[in-house]
Structures are given as structure tokens and as C-alpha cells.
Write an enzyme that holds these catalytic residues in place. Structure first.
Site, PDB file in Angstrom:
ATOM      1  N   CYS A   2       1.103  -0.875   0.090  1.00 51.31           N
ATOM      2  CA  CYS A   2       0.120   0.106   0.227  1.00 51.31           C
ATOM      3  C   CYS A   2       0.942   1.298   0.174  1.00 51.31           C
ATOM      4  O   CYS A   2       2.376   0.775   0.164  1.00 51.31           O
ATOM      5  CB  CYS A   2      -1.055   0.131   1.279  1.00 51.31           C
ATOM      6  SG  CYS A   2      -1.518  -1.399   1.567  1.00 51.31           S
ATOM      7  N   ARG A  27       4.638  -0.053  -5.937  1.00 49.41           N
ATOM      8  CA  ARG A  27       5.067  -0.987  -4.775  1.00 49.41           C
ATOM      9  C   ARG A  27       3.876  -1.873  -5.219  1.00 49.41           C
ATOM     10  O   ARG A  27       4.075  -3.120  -3.962  1.00 49.41           O
ATOM     11  CB  ARG A  27       4.521   0.011  -3.296  1.00 49.41           C
ATOM     12  CG  ARG A  27       5.584   1.455  -3.836  1.00 49.41           C
ATOM     13  CD  ARG A  27       5.254   2.055  -2.302  1.00 49.41           C
ATOM     14  NE  ARG A  27       4.816   1.545  -1.038  1.00 49.41           N
ATOM     15  CZ  ARG A  27       5.574   2.152  -0.034  1.00 49.41           C
ATOM     16  NH1 ARG A  27       6.185   2.551  -0.209  1.00 49.41           N
ATOM     17  NH2 ARG A  27       4.988   1.181   1.056  1.00 49.41           N
ATOM     18  N   TRP A  75      -3.178  -2.365  -1.169  1.00 53.14           N
ATOM     19  CA  TRP A  75      -2.657  -3.925  -1.886  1.00 53.14           C
ATOM     20  C   TRP A  75      -3.638  -5.071  -1.286  1.00 53.14           C
ATOM     21  O   TRP A  75      -3.186  -4.673   0.290  1.00 53.14           O
ATOM     22  CB  TRP A  75      -1.351  -4.292  -1.802  1.00 53.14           C
ATOM     23  CG  TRP A  75      -0.684  -5.161  -2.200  1.00 53.14           C
ATOM     24  CD1 TRP A  75      -0.723  -5.711  -3.430  1.00 53.14           C
ATOM     25  CD2 TRP A  75      -0.360  -6.431  -1.733  1.00 53.14           C
ATOM     26  NE1 TRP A  75      -0.146  -7.141  -3.967  1.00 53.14           N
ATOM     27  CE2 TRP A  75       0.059  -7.318  -2.556  1.00 53.14           C
ATOM     28  CE3 TRP A  75      -0.473  -6.984  -0.326  1.00 53.14           C
ATOM     29  CZ2 TRP A  75       0.634  -9.114  -2.262  1.00 53.14           C
ATOM     30  CZ3 TRP A  75       0.026  -8.239   0.007  1.00 53.14           C
ATOM     31  CH2 TRP A  75       0.735  -9.299  -0.766  1.00 53.14           C
ATOM     32  N   ASN A 101      -1.117   2.008   5.795  1.00 51.60           N
ATOM     33  CA  ASN A 101      -0.910   0.455   5.417  1.00 51.60           C
ATOM     34  C   ASN A 101      -0.290   0.323   6.767  1.00 51.60           C
ATOM     35  O   ASN A 101       0.424   0.121   8.467  1.00 51.60           O
ATOM     36  CB  ASN A 101       0.758   1.011   5.423  1.00 51.60           C
ATOM     37  CG  ASN A 101       0.610   1.754   3.578  1.00 51.60           C
ATOM     38  OD1 ASN A 101      -0.725   2.179   3.003  1.00 51.60           O
ATOM     39  ND2 ASN A 101       2.158   3.007   3.040  1.00 51.60           N
ATOM     40  N   GLY A 102       0.344  -1.397   6.670  1.00 49.71           N
ATOM     41  CA  GLY A 102       0.140  -2.176   7.597  1.00 49.71           C
ATOM     42  C   GLY A 102      -0.726  -2.564   8.000  1.00 49.71           C
ATOM     43  O   GLY A 102      -1.751  -3.094   7.252  1.00 49.71           O
ATOM     44  N   GLU A 483      18.745 -17.010  -7.775  1.00 52.30           N
ATOM     45  CA  GLU A 483      17.994 -15.677  -8.235  1.00 52.30           C
ATOM     46  C   GLU A 483      17.283 -15.534 -10.462  1.00 52.30           C
ATOM     47  O   GLU A 483      16.357 -14.993  -9.290  1.00 52.30           O
ATOM     48  CB  GLU A 483      18.922 -14.394  -8.011  1.00 52.30           C
ATOM     49  CG  GLU A 483      19.233 -13.867  -8.853  1.00 52.30           C
ATOM     50  CD  GLU A 483      17.871 -12.283  -7.902  1.00 52.30           C
ATOM     51  OE1 GLU A 483      17.337 -13.244  -7.395  1.00 52.30           O
ATOM     52  OE2 GLU A 483      17.719 -11.720  -8.314  1.00 52.30           O
ATOM     53  N   LYS A 487      13.737 -14.263 -10.747  1.00 52.51           N
ATOM     54  CA  LYS A 487      13.281 -13.539 -11.587  1.00 52.51           C
ATOM     55  C   LYS A 487      12.734 -13.539 -12.612  1.00 52.51           C
ATOM     56  O   LYS A 487      11.299 -13.014 -13.215  1.00 52.51           O
ATOM     57  CB  LYS A 487      15.000 -13.126 -12.297  1.00 52.51           C
ATOM     58  CG  LYS A 487      14.968 -11.070 -12.367  1.00 52.51           C
ATOM     59  CD  LYS A 487      15.107 -10.157 -11.379  1.00 52.51           C
ATOM     60  CE  LYS A 487      14.589 -10.907 -10.121  1.00 52.51           C
ATOM     61  NZ  LYS A 487      15.327 -10.547  -8.609  1.00 52.51           N
ATOM     62  N   GLU A 490       9.048 -14.727 -11.825  1.00 56.90           N
ATOM     63  CA  GLU A 490       8.405 -13.721 -10.599  1.00 56.90           C
ATOM     64  C   GLU A 490       8.116 -12.334 -12.237  1.00 56.90           C
ATOM     65  O   GLU A 490       7.137 -11.804 -11.598  1.00 56.90           O
ATOM     66  CB  GLU A 490       8.948 -12.256  -9.807  1.00 56.90           C
ATOM     67  CG  GLU A 490       9.840 -11.641 -10.100  1.00 56.90           C
ATOM     68  CD  GLU A 490      10.637 -10.849  -9.133  1.00 56.90           C
ATOM     69  OE1 GLU A 490       9.705 -10.209  -8.773  1.00 56.90           O
ATOM     70  OE2 GLU A 490      11.821 -10.696  -8.864  1.00 56.90           O
ATOM     71  N   HIS A 506      19.596 -36.946  -8.109  1.00 64.94           N
ATOM     72  CA  HIS A 506      18.947 -37.346  -6.730  1.00 64.94           C
ATOM     73  C   HIS A 506      17.457 -36.740  -7.267  1.00 64.94           C
ATOM     74  O   HIS A 506      16.659 -37.081  -5.478  1.00 64.94           O
ATOM     75  CB  HIS A 506      19.487 -36.177  -5.386  1.00 64.94           C
ATOM     76  CG  HIS A 506      21.010 -36.737  -5.003  1.00 64.94           C
ATOM     77  ND1 HIS A 506      21.075 -37.856  -5.109  1.00 64.94           N
ATOM     78  CD2 HIS A 506      22.119 -36.302  -5.973  1.00 64.94           C
ATOM     79  CE1 HIS A 506      22.615 -38.144  -4.939  1.00 64.94           C
ATOM     80  NE2 HIS A 506      22.590 -37.343  -5.774  1.00 64.94           N
ATOM     81  N   LYS A 606       6.322  -4.017  -4.419  1.00 61.30           N
ATOM     82  CA  LYS A 606       7.484  -4.121  -4.131  1.00 61.30           C
ATOM     83  C   LYS A 606       8.301  -4.280  -2.691  1.00 61.30           C
ATOM     84  O   LYS A 606       9.262  -4.965  -2.844  1.00 61.30           O
ATOM     85  CB  LYS A 606       8.305  -2.429  -4.206  1.00 61.30           C
ATOM     86  CG  LYS A 606       9.287  -2.326  -4.217  1.00 61.30           C
ATOM     87  CD  LYS A 606       9.975  -3.029  -5.594  1.00 61.30           C
ATOM     88  CE  LYS A 606      11.663  -2.535  -5.237  1.00 61.30           C
ATOM     89  NZ  LYS A 606      12.947  -3.182  -6.360  1.00 61.30           N
TER      90      LYS A 606
HETATM   91  O1  M6R Z   1      12.894  -4.992  -0.235  1.00 62.91           O
HETATM   92  P1  M6R Z   1      13.827  -6.036   0.385  1.00 62.91           P
HETATM   93  O2  M6R Z   1      15.362  -6.096  -0.326  1.00 62.91           O
HETATM   94  O3  M6R Z   1      13.743  -6.291   1.750  1.00 62.91           O
HETATM   95  O4  M6R Z   1      12.565  -7.343  -0.476  1.00 62.91           O
HETATM   96  C1  M6R Z   1      12.861  -8.444  -0.304  1.00 62.91           C
HETATM   97  C2  M6R Z   1      12.067  -9.233  -1.235  1.00 62.91           C
HETATM   98  O5  M6R Z   1      10.684  -9.357  -1.276  1.00 62.91           O
HETATM   99  C3  M6R Z   1      12.548  -9.049  -2.514  1.00 62.91           C
HETATM  100  O6  M6R Z   1      13.801  -9.046  -3.519  1.00 62.91           O
HETATM  101  C4  M6R Z   1      11.441  -9.947  -3.777  1.00 62.91           C
HETATM  102  O7  M6R Z   1      12.328 -10.979  -3.162  1.00 62.91           O
HETATM  103  C5  M6R Z   1      12.075  -9.048  -5.221  1.00 62.91           C
HETATM  104  N1  M6R Z   1      10.770  -9.212  -5.684  1.00 62.91           N
HETATM  105  C6  M6R Z   1      12.724 -10.072  -5.708  1.00 62.91           C
HETATM  106  O8  M6R Z   1      12.604  -9.502  -7.459  1.00 62.91           O
END
Ligand code: M6R
Length: 611
Positions: A2, A27, A75, A101-102, A483, A487, A490, A506, A606
């Protein structure tokens, strides 16, 4: 997640609120709304499910005028995305409007209590309790009502509040959720993130936990939970809005991939004096390093993957045991951590709820805590203190998919490894010098690695129909594969999985068949022969093998791969900084080829400020 904005001044508030919400849209959100105090003294609320365009159209149909207002992008957590559940929420009479927010953890019990006292709820949200609570606590002074409410609310919140009975004030409050206040002559702004107010002012105050901000046209006052006024040194934001804009690129993600040489340079330079041995930037003494029993690197998502790479490097150079852990698991497993141990929280945003909770747990148990973080003034940075925060100077990262934050986090991990290695007496200064020199060359090498874009575009135009992709590698190449798989999934929604190459046989090898796409990262010279035999096993099952490979290994890898993506050479330890470039680009190109919303992937936010 949010986003919050708020405005008080002499201009029409709704365009300012909408601009702020647009800047926060990266975000992630699924509905949006604004509340403005009109010249008739009433609060006018407009809310719409879906994209901001829907709210904008509604505002065209049903205009709101007024110079005091709050806005929100939601959100969904409590209750589906809908017009009703969108913020702002009001009390029964519509005299008080709230954005939040929260998560209010005790909203169920508060709701029952408020209903017994006559409140009628219209939404399923936890936020609505705040509006009704403030109404029932209000006795002619919103500041007092807000302070009282804060003693009753459990959970995390950043709040923006306006009230018809005090029409020339915007209130805000925070606990465990970021809130920044901006100001300039006669105008005040609140926002959950700096970009939302940067086109108006660069002078900001970061509200601390359990503080409230009171904004009117004469300025800003901050109070602690006991009502005592607090003095905050204003922070002048150095970066400008162009850093948070697309600058001619089709997407933020692509722009941020291309910003990596600069981000790497900015992160390295303040920690490099030309000769090894000066590690004054690391908040640890030689004695502390020598006494370290263990290091825990704890983070989420991409930041966790940077931690996994850090584990390989620190163990190799400093010979200190390192665990890399997922923050959401760490906190609840009764972790064994205490004195003479170092806990490093890694976070781009500095606001990730799980990472913050893990950090607090480690602190409580007596560990020395540090953070690797990209956002100055963020909760995690403040929790460990600026002196214990190693900032990645990646600049604002807007795309939900993290790219430049990752490379700068990995870079810092490598720097920490070199520093610890030397301080502990495990790493010879010649080797340290060699590594630092190569890191110094890194921006130019990353620039070269960016040259793989064209090849990847061609390749992904054929590969984009694939339903599954496997990423394999050994050692640091495995860390990188984790990673790469994240990527790809997502941003392109393709099912992707990373395996340590030696682990394939395995179990996962059962999934390999004719035409299955396997991306192998091959940069670790010491592990080459082992990885090549894994590639043969993969090829023997008919899979289509794409190898991301360093130039010096080209000859040996060529016979085992269907497609080669070549990257420049550097020390094995530093190869992730280069190999990640085509892997990020691969995810990006696949997402574009599949018509995905690259910068705002579905269901993602985000900054994940809820557990
Ligand atoms: O802000 P942060 O680095 O703590 O966020 C951690 C994850 O939420 C963040 O890296 C998320 O996995 C990304 N969308 C990856 O691209």
C-alpha cells in the site's frame, strides 16, 4: 504494498494526491482512493477498484475540490480488492477519514467493542476500526485522540488522518511502517515513500515508531506517544525524480538493469582507498572479527539470494561459518544466536517485515547486528543505526523485480568477505589487492556483459512459449541460479526452478525430457569438470541447454551446450556480478515477449511490509 499520500497547502489537493499515488504505484496495489475536505467543510471520498485510471475517471465525473486531503493505493490483505474496501475509510458520520498501511492485529476485538458502542462497519478491512476508534475517542483534539488510539492499536501502521472538525490539519502516525513528511513554505506532504513527494520538496523528516506528525500551513510538529514535542533534523534528499523515472527505457526493469555499472561504482568507491587494509567502513574491530563464532545473513527473496552468494565468499575468504537464512523462517525456529555472532540483515527497501522481525530477534538474543540496505532512513537502517548500516548506493529501485539492488548487495557481500578475510588474517594482502582491483574494474565489465541483450532478445523470441525452465549451477553458480529462477518466474510467470547441478540426479532429472529448457551458469573454474558432466547428463535426456559461460571456458563448454551466452572474465568469486546480467535480461526479454506487465507483476508488491 500500500501507498499513502497527504497534502495541506494552498493548491488543489486532488491532482497532487493523484500524482503522488502514481509515483507510488510501483509498490503494487489493487484499488485506490482519495479524501478531500471541501470548502463546505465536508470530507468527500472517491474510491475505485483496479488501476489508478479508474480513480482518475471517477474524479473527472465527480470532482472534489479542497486544499487538504489524503490518498491511498491499497494492496489487499483484509478483504477482497473492491471499491468498499479501498481506503480512505471514514467513521459513521464521515467526519474523520483515514488511510493506513500495515496490519492492525487486534482489529477483531476492537471492532466488537466499537460495534457495541454504535459503530457501523461497511468494509471488511482492519483499517476501518481506526476511523471508528478515533471518532469514539475524539473530545475536541485529534492529536489527543490519535495518541490514545495508538496505545490501543496493536500491529503495524502508517496512518494519514483528516477531520472535518480540524479542517486545516493533516495528522499522521507510524509504528513499524514507513512514513515520511515533506515540507516547504506553507505546504506539507506525507507519503509512505520519498518519490511521492519529491516533485514538491526534497526536505523531509522520517517519522519514528510511535510518533505522530501534525501538519498545518505554518509547518510540521512531531510528538512522541506521550505528547512531548520531538525535534527531527530534516534530511535533504540528494537524488532527483529523474532517478525514479524511465528515462527513455521501455520499462523500469530494463532501465535498472542498465544502471548497474553506475550502481556498482557508487557502492564500491566509498569503500576503496586503492590499497587493501583500510576497512574503516566496516563497523567491526579486528578483535570482534577474530572472536566471531558465526555469521547469519538473513533476508527475503532476491536479498536472500545475495546472502547465499555472500555465504560462499565469506566462508572462503574469512573461514568463518556463515548461514544464509530466509527471514520468514528464521524468526520462528527459535534461532541459536547470541554473543560473538554477527547478524546481517539484507534488504533493498529496509522495510521488509520478516527481515525486520528476524533482526529484532537476533538483537534481543545479544548478537551484533548490521544491515545491508538501499534506503536511507528506512526502518531496518534505523533499527541497526546508520553506523551499522552498509548502504548500497543503487538509487531508487522502482521495478518490483530487483536487479541493481541485487548486484550491489552481492558486491557488498564480496567486499565484506575481503575485509573479514584480511582482518581475521586468513586472506593475504596480495590476494585482497587483486580482488579489490578487479572490483574496481567491475563497472566496465558489467557494461560489456550488458552487450548480451541483443542475443537474448533473439533467443527469447523462440524460447518464450516454454512452460518450464530449469536453472542449474554449482557453488556460486547455484546461488546465481536461485536468483535467475526467481527473476524469471516473477516477471514472466513461467514456472522456473533452480537446482544445484550435482543434485539433479537425486530426483529432478526425472523432469528432463526432449525440448525442456535448461539454463546452466558456468563461471566457477574449479568446478568446471563436474558441471560439464552434469551438462552431459542433461543433454542425454534431450533437454535444450543454454549456457551462460565466461569467455575463458568457451572452448570446453561449446560441445556441451546448444546455445552459449558469453560474459567477460574476472575472479571466480566476482563472477556472479557479471553472470547475473544476462540472466536478468533473459527474464526481462521473456516477460516482454509474453506481454507481461514487467514492472508490476501480478500479485507482487515492491516492499512487503506484512508477514
Ligand atoms: O526490500 P527487500 O530487499 O527486503 O525485499 C525482499 C524481497 O521482497 C524482494 O527481493 C523480492 O523478492 C523481489 N521482488 C525480487 O525481485
Amino acid at each position: 504494498m500500500c501507498g499513502i499520500v497527504g497534502y495541506i497547502g494552498n493548491q488543489e489537493s486532488s491532482p497532487i494526491l493523484m500524482e503522488g499515488l502514481e509515483r507510488l504505484s510501483y509498490r503494487g496495489y489493487d484499488s485506490a482512493g482519495v479524501a478531500v475536505i471541501g470548502s463546505d467543510g465536508k470530507i468527500n471520498v472517491r474510491k475505485a477498484k483496479g488501476r489508478l485510471e479508474n480513480l482518475e475517471n471517477l474524479l473527472k465525473e465527480k470532482t472534489v475540490y479542497g486544499t487538504v486531503g489524503i490518498g491511498h493505493t491499497r494492496w489487499a490483505t483484509h478483504g477482497e480488492p473492491s471499491d468498499l474496501n479501498a481506503h480512505p475509510h471514514t467513521d459513521v458520520k464521515g467526519d474523520i477519514a483515514v488511510v493506513h498501511n500495515g496490519i492492525i492485529e487486534n482489529h477483531v476485538s476492537l471492532r466488537k467493542q466499537l460495534e457495541m458502542n454504535g459503530a457501523q462497519f461497511v468494509s471488511q478491512t482492519d483499517t476501518e476500526v481506526v476511523a471508528h476508534l478515533l471518532n469514539q475517542l475524539y473530545e475536541g483534539d485529534m492529536k489527543a485522540a490519535l495518541l490514545k488510539a495508538m496505545t490501543m492499536l496493536e500491529g503495524s501502521y502508517a496512518l494519514g488522518v483528516i477531520c472535518t472538525r480540524e479542517p486545516d490539519v493533516v495528522y499522521c502516525a507510524r509504528n513499524d511502517s514507513p512514513l515520511v513528511i515533506g515540507f516547504k513554505d506553507g505546504e506539507g506532504f506525507i507519503a509512505s515513500d520519498i518519490p511521492a513527494l519529491l516533485s514538491h520538496t526534497r526536505d523531509v523528516i522520517f517519522l519514528k515508531d510511535k510518533e505522530i506528525g501534525v501538519l498545518d500551513r505554518s509547518g510540521v510538529k512531531v510528538f512522541d506517544i506521550y505528547g512531548n514535542e520531538q525535534h527531527h533534523e530534516p534530511y535533504h534528499v540528494e537524488w532527483d525524480l529523474s532517478s525514479a523515472e524511465k528515462g527513455g527505457y521501455a520499462h523500469y526493469m530494463l532501465k535498472e538493469i542498465h544502471e548497474q555499472p553506475e550502481a556498482i561504482k557508487k557502492t564500491f568507491e566509498p569503500r576503496y582507498s586503492g590499497t587493501p587494509g583500510d576497512y574503516s567502513w566496516l563497523p567491526l574491530t579486528v578483535e570482534e572479527v577474530k572472536n566471531l563464532r558465526k555469521i547469519s545473513i538473513v533476508a527475503c527473496g532476491t536479498a536472500y539470494h545475495a546472502g547465499v552468494a555472500g555465504r560462499y565468499a565469506i566462508e572462503k575468504l574469512a573461514r568463518i561459518p556463515v548461514e544464509a537464512a530466509i527471514a520468514s523462517e528464521y524468526r520462528y525456529r527459535d534461532p541459536i544466536i547470541g554473543e560473538n555472532e554477527l547478524f546481517i540483515a539484507v534488504s533493498q527497501s529496509g522495510e521488509t517485515a520478516d527481515t525486520l522481525a528476524a533482526l529484532r530477534e537476533a538483537k534481543r538474543r545479544g548478537a551484533k547486528v548490521m544491515a545491508v540496505c538501499n534506503v536511507v532512513g528506512s526502518t531496518i537502517a534505523r533499527e541497526v543505526g546508520d553506523e551499522n548500516t552498509l548502504y548500497t548506493y543503487a538509487g531508487p529501485e522502482i521495478a518490483v523485480a530487483s536487479t541493481k539492488a541485487y548486484t550491489t548487495q552481492v558486491e557488498l557481500m564480496m567486499l565484506i568477505a575481503v575485509a573479514l578475510g584480511q582482518m581475521k588474517g586468513e586472506l593475504a594482502s596480495e590476494k585482497a589487492q587483486e580482488l579489490l582491483d578487479q572490483m574496481h574494474q567491475m563497472p566496465a565489465l558489467v557494461e560489456k556483459a550488458l552487450g548480451t541483450e541483443e542475443q537474448l532478445q533473439k533467443f527469447t523470441s523462440i524460447a518464450s512459449h516454454k512452460k518450464h525452465v530449469f536453472f542449474v549451477g554449482r557453488g556460486l553458480d547455484y546461488a546465481l541460479s536461485l536468483e535467475a529462477a526467481l527473476k524469471l518466474k516473477e516477471v514472466s510467470y513461467i514456472f522456473s526452478e533452480a537446482y544445484a547441478a550435482g543434485e539433479l540426479k537425486h530426483g529432478p532429472i526425472a523432469l528432463l525430457q526432449e525440448g525442456r529448457l535448461v539454463v546452466a551458469t558456468i563461471t566457477q573454474t574449479a568446478l568446471l569438470d563436474k558441471t560439464l558432466s552434469n551438462l552431459r547428463e542433461i543433454k542425454a535426456r534431450g533437454a535444450w541447454v543454454v549456457a551462460v559461460c565466461r569467455e575463458s571456458l568457451k572452448e570446453k563448454v561449446t560441445p556441451e551446450a546448444d546455445e552459449l551466452i558469453l560474459i567477460p572474465d574476472t575472479d571466480d568469486l566476482l563472477m556472479p556480478l557479471l553472470a547475473v546480467i544476462p540472466l536478468q535480461m533473459f527474464a526481462y526479454c521473456m516477460a516482454v515477449a509474453r506481454g507481461c506487465d514487467v514492472d508490476k507483476p501480478r500479485n507482487l508488491a515492491k516492499s512487503v511490509t506484512v508477514e
